[in-house]
Design a protein around this motif. Structure first.
Motif: not given
Length: 253
Positions: A102-105, A132-133, A158-160
């Motif tokens: 989980p991430e912050i973009a 999401i990475e 990949g990333y979402v």
């Protein structure tokens, strides 16, 4: 091997989904050379028609820095082929041993050519989103040295990105969680990302200036993982929830 030969080897490992042995120890690669190999590898993607879309940061956890014996972040480059739409179903066959975190973009609203401080960085970002990475090392057994992982574009795969919302500067203590098939598997706080995810963008401006790499309006910045990464299996629904920001998800088959 030359740096271009190493870049080609890593590029082929990613395209053919076939892991290779670690390279840095036998090839005596320095960190500076590893970043050059990273750029050479990305250039091969660009030659095939991919477009760069931004950057991801790694070692944004102080504990991870200490574990790896380093004192600075690492960074990789994102391309449009890595993008996965929310709720999209993708095949695991395109990867070797993928993991999700989980991430912050963040999205830049103007070009940046100099290092920016934390008190000003929000002026250079117009949106933020839960993200999401998907990381996938091209090395056997997901084992690598610092130089190996940098040469391998920091395992970028990949990333979402979820729905973009206006930037709130008070995001250092938000709850963040990772769910597989509706079950919570990892929880944490955004403070795990350099105490404040915005600090990741600050650090990127410093690193990019040092490397003479331009940060462009519209670039996406993945701030770094807030929890441990989870290994992906077939037929899973992966979702990230971030307090105040909402959620984002995708599926694998």
């Amino acid at each position: 091997m030359t740096q271009d030969e190493i870049a080609l080897k890593l590029d082929e490992a990613a395209r053919k989904c076939k892991p290779i042995a670690q390279l840095a120890a036998t090839e005596n690669i320095t960190l500076e050379e590893a970043y050059n190999i990273q750029r050479l590898s990305i250039n091969k993607r660009i030659e095939r028609g991919e477009k760069t879309t931004g950057f991801k940061l790694g070692f944004t956890s102080r504990a991870k820095m200490e574990q790896m014996g380093v004192h600075d972040l690492i960074w990789g480059i994102l391309t449009d082929k890595m993008h996965i739409a929310p709720e999209e179903e993708v095949s695991l066959n395109q990867w070797i041993h993928p993991r999700a975190e989980p991430e912050i973009a963040f999205r830049l609203n103007q070009d940046i050519t100099e290092a920016i401080g934390l008190s000003e960085i929000h002026n250079y970002i117009d949106k933020m989103a839960p993200a999401i990475e998907i990381i996938d090392s091209r090395y056997e057994n997901f084992k690598f040295s610092l130089e190996d992982v940098v040469a391998d574009n920091c395992s970028s795969t990949g990333y979402v990105i979820g729905n973009w919302i206006d930037v709130d500067t008070n995001i250092s203590e938000l709850n963040i969680s990772l769910h597989i098939d509706g079950k919570t598997v990892e929880t944490g706080k955004t403070s795990a990302i350099l105490d404040n995810p915005l600090q990741s963008v600050v650090e990127l401006t410093r690193l990019a200036q040092k490397a003479e790499v331009p940060l462009k309006k519209g670039d996406i910045v993945l701030a770094g993982a807030a929890t441990a990464a989870i290994y992906l299996k077939e037929n899973q629904h992966i979702e990230v929830q971030v307090e105040k920001m909402g959620n984002v998800a995708f599926r694998v088959k």
